[in-house]
Enzyme design. Structure first.
Site, mmCIF file in Angstrom:
data_model
loop_
_atom_site.group_PDB
_atom_site.id
_atom_site.type_symbol
_atom_site.label_atom_id
_atom_site.label_comp_id
_atom_site.label_asym_id
_atom_site.label_seq_id
_atom_site.Cartn_x
_atom_site.Cartn_y
_atom_site.Cartn_z
ATOM 1 N N LYS A 13 26.455 102.267 153.070
ATOM 2 C CA LYS A 13 27.143 102.518 151.788
ATOM 3 C C LYS A 13 28.326 103.471 151.976
ATOM 4 O O LYS A 13 29.436 103.203 151.517
ATOM 5 C CB LYS A 13 26.168 103.119 150.755
ATOM 6 C CG LYS A 13 24.955 102.267 150.455
ATOM 7 C CD LYS A 13 24.033 102.915 149.433
ATOM 8 C CE LYS A 13 23.395 104.210 149.861
ATOM 9 N NZ LYS A 13 22.425 104.097 150.981
ATOM 10 N N ARG A 88 19.724 105.529 141.450
ATOM 11 C CA ARG A 88 18.721 105.463 142.492
ATOM 12 C C ARG A 88 17.345 105.084 141.950
ATOM 13 O O ARG A 88 16.398 104.959 142.706
ATOM 14 C CB ARG A 88 18.626 106.869 143.041
ATOM 15 C CG ARG A 88 18.282 106.930 144.468
ATOM 16 C CD ARG A 88 19.299 107.141 145.349
ATOM 17 N NE ARG A 88 18.933 107.596 146.633
ATOM 18 C CZ ARG A 88 19.887 107.894 147.485
ATOM 19 N NH1 ARG A 88 21.141 107.797 147.140
ATOM 20 N NH2 ARG A 88 19.564 108.267 148.685
ATOM 21 N N ARG A 127 22.729 108.281 164.397
ATOM 22 C CA ARG A 127 23.454 109.295 163.633
ATOM 23 C C ARG A 127 22.794 110.671 163.793
ATOM 24 O O ARG A 127 23.481 111.693 163.861
ATOM 25 C CB ARG A 127 23.509 108.916 162.143
ATOM 26 C CG ARG A 127 24.374 109.883 161.347
ATOM 27 C CD ARG A 127 24.545 109.465 159.906
ATOM 28 N NE ARG A 127 23.274 109.433 159.220
ATOM 29 C CZ ARG A 127 23.103 108.939 157.997
ATOM 30 N NH1 ARG A 127 24.122 108.432 157.348
ATOM 31 N NH2 ARG A 127 21.927 108.953 157.431
ATOM 32 N N ARG A 133 22.270 115.342 160.770
ATOM 33 C CA ARG A 133 22.008 115.516 159.332
ATOM 34 C C ARG A 133 20.539 115.884 159.152
ATOM 35 O O ARG A 133 19.666 115.241 159.736
ATOM 36 C CB ARG A 133 22.340 114.203 158.590
ATOM 37 C CG ARG A 133 22.687 114.427 157.133
ATOM 38 C CD ARG A 133 23.194 113.160 156.503
ATOM 39 N NE ARG A 133 22.203 112.595 155.606
ATOM 40 C CZ ARG A 133 22.417 111.527 154.855
ATOM 41 N NH1 ARG A 133 23.577 110.909 154.907
ATOM 42 N NH2 ARG A 133 21.480 111.071 154.054
HETATM 43 P P1 AP5 Z 1 26.104 105.119 156.390
HETATM 44 O O1 AP5 Z 1 27.382 104.517 155.982
HETATM 45 O O2 AP5 Z 1 26.017 106.593 156.515
HETATM 46 O O3 AP5 Z 1 24.919 104.579 155.472
HETATM 47 P P2 AP5 Z 1 24.473 105.020 154.024
HETATM 48 O O4 AP5 Z 1 24.006 103.794 153.352
HETATM 49 O O5 AP5 Z 1 25.531 105.840 153.371
HETATM 50 O O6 AP5 Z 1 23.213 105.889 154.432
HETATM 51 P P3 AP5 Z 1 22.743 107.333 153.969
HETATM 52 O O7 AP5 Z 1 21.778 107.788 155.019
HETATM 53 O O8 AP5 Z 1 23.868 108.215 153.618
HETATM 54 O O9 AP5 Z 1 21.988 106.923 152.679
HETATM 55 P P4 AP5 Z 1 20.985 107.639 151.794
HETATM 56 O O10 AP5 Z 1 20.980 106.742 150.636
HETATM 57 O O11 AP5 Z 1 19.676 107.889 152.428
HETATM 58 O O12 AP5 Z 1 21.607 109.101 151.613
HETATM 59 P P5 AP5 Z 1 22.344 109.858 150.437
HETATM 60 O O13 AP5 Z 1 23.325 110.753 151.053
HETATM 61 O O14 AP5 Z 1 22.788 108.925 149.386
HETATM 62 O O15 AP5 Z 1 25.672 104.440 157.756
HETATM 63 C C1 AP5 Z 1 24.544 104.909 158.496
HETATM 64 C C2 AP5 Z 1 24.895 104.997 159.997
HETATM 65 O O16 AP5 Z 1 25.139 103.684 160.473
HETATM 66 C C3 AP5 Z 1 26.185 105.794 160.278
HETATM 67 O O17 AP5 Z 1 26.016 106.509 161.462
HETATM 68 C C4 AP5 Z 1 27.242 104.702 160.437
HETATM 69 O O18 AP5 Z 1 28.272 105.086 161.294
HETATM 70 C C5 AP5 Z 1 26.438 103.535 161.001
HETATM 71 N N1 AP5 Z 1 26.949 102.214 160.552
HETATM 72 C C6 AP5 Z 1 27.387 101.861 159.313
HETATM 73 N N2 AP5 Z 1 27.747 100.564 159.284
HETATM 74 C C7 AP5 Z 1 27.533 100.085 160.536
HETATM 75 C C8 AP5 Z 1 27.727 98.784 161.132
HETATM 76 N N3 AP5 Z 1 28.205 97.731 160.440
HETATM 77 N N4 AP5 Z 1 27.387 98.650 162.437
HETATM 78 C C9 AP5 Z 1 26.899 99.705 163.144
HETATM 79 N N5 AP5 Z 1 26.703 100.936 162.637
HETATM 80 C C10 AP5 Z 1 27.014 101.127 161.352
HETATM 81 O O19 AP5 Z 1 21.167 110.718 149.814
HETATM 82 C C11 AP5 Z 1 20.584 111.811 150.507
HETATM 83 C C12 AP5 Z 1 19.569 112.508 149.639
HETATM 84 O O20 AP5 Z 1 20.212 113.080 148.486
HETATM 85 C C13 AP5 Z 1 18.458 111.631 149.045
HETATM 86 O O21 AP5 Z 1 17.377 111.447 149.940
HETATM 87 C C14 AP5 Z 1 18.067 112.427 147.797
HETATM 88 O O22 AP5 Z 1 17.239 113.518 148.127
HETATM 89 C C15 AP5 Z 1 19.398 112.962 147.324
HETATM 90 N N6 AP5 Z 1 20.073 112.066 146.354
HETATM 91 C C16 AP5 Z 1 21.289 111.459 146.507
HETATM 92 N N7 AP5 Z 1 21.596 110.721 145.425
HETATM 93 C C17 AP5 Z 1 20.558 110.874 144.565
HETATM 94 C C18 AP5 Z 1 20.279 110.345 143.281
HETATM 95 N N8 AP5 Z 1 21.110 109.508 142.661
HETATM 96 N N9 AP5 Z 1 19.106 110.700 142.695
HETATM 97 C C19 AP5 Z 1 18.247 111.558 143.281
HETATM 98 N N10 AP5 Z 1 18.446 112.085 144.500
HETATM 99 C C20 AP5 Z 1 19.593 111.742 145.142
HETATM 100 MG MG MG Z 2 25.662 107.839 152.746
#
Ligand code: AP5
Ligand code: MG
Length: 191
Positions: A13, A88, A127, A133
């Site tokens: 994402k 979410r 990652r 992270r």
């Molecule tokens: P990346 O692009 O980072 O993937 P992502 O989908 O953004 O994954 P996240 O780990 O950031 O998602 P998440 O939903 O767990 O975390 P968030 O920050 O939202 O890609 C992942 C890796 O793969 C990278 O290293 C990238 O380079 C690689 N990659 C990408 N595409 C590729 C490809 N095509 N080929 C090869 N490699 C590739 O949330 C974190 C925390 O915040 C949650 O757990 C929660 O506690 C809180 N939170 C956030 N939003 C909310 C909400 N709305 N409600 C409640 N809590 C929330």
């Molecule tokens: Mg992300």
């Protein structure tokens, strides 16, 4: 255009949103990034959110609604936005709809990025080694994936019922996935 990006942790994402931001000239709004900044700066929100984030659980809906309301109220979001990480769960999806209906700007497109869990674990492990992270440890990732299945996967059906959902395969190069997403958006534009 108002776009919601959906997908499991590690599905890409954030990666795709950063590229789409350039192409579409829309702000990339990542609730995960906003929360990580708040934690780093030890703001009142950051202090409240830290424990849930460290465990891979969701931060409470009311804290998240305050955060997203404030961010969507900023000038740069008036023309549209790319939402990454919100909504979410179904309750957040309802809150977002209410918020956007009030300003007459509903979600135009929800894009689900599909990646199977084996590849996700692989990507996040990579990652973790590169960026460190704090929620990328094996145990927390397992919980994040469970939370996704239980609470976030239903949001996909929510948008499907509204008729704004598209799914793209998130496997392949970053550029290939980007082209799939741009293809979906172009189709919606001409529909
Ligand atoms: P990346 O692009 O980072 O993937 P992502 O989908 O953004 O994954 P996240 O780990 O950031 O998602 P998440 O939903 O767990 O975390 P968030 O920050 O939202 O890609 C992942 C890796 O793969 C990278 O290293 C990238 O380079 C690689 N990659 C990408 N595409 C590729 C490809 N095509 N080929 C090869 N490699 C590739 O949330 C974190 C925390 O915040 C949650 O757990 C929660 O506690 C809180 N939170 C956030 N939003 C909310 C909400 N709305 N409600 C409640 N809590 C929330
Ligand atoms: Mg992300």
């Amino acid at each position: 255009m108002r776009i919601v990006l959906l997908g499991a942790p590690g599905s890409g994402k954030g990666t795709q949103a950063a590229l789409l931001m350039e192409k579409l000239e829309l702000p990339h709004i990542s609730t995960g990034d906003l929360l990580r900044t708040a934690v780093k700066n030890a703001t009142p929100l950051g202090i409240k959110a830290k424990e849930a984030m460290d465990l891979g659980n969701l931060v409470s809906d009311d804290l998240m609604l305050g955060l997203i309301e404030e961010r969507l109220g900023q000038d740069d979001a008036a023309r549209g936005f790319l939402l990454d990480g919100y909504p979410r769960n179904v309750s957040q999806a309802n809150s977002l709809d209410e918020l956007l209906e009030r300003i007459g700007q509903p979600v135009d497109e929800a894009i689900q990025i599909d990646v199977d869990s084996e590849l996700i674990v692989e990507r996040i492990a990579k990652r973790a080694a590169e960026e460190g992270r704090s929620d990328d440890t094996e145990e927390v990732v397992r919980n994040r994936l469970n939370v996704y299945e239980e609470q976030t996967a239903p949001v996909v059906s929510y948008y499907a019922e509204k008729g704004v959902l598209s799914r793209v395969l998130g496997v392949g190069s970053v550029e290939e996935v980007l082209q799939r997403i741009l293809g979906v958006l172009a189709q919606r534009d001409t529909a």
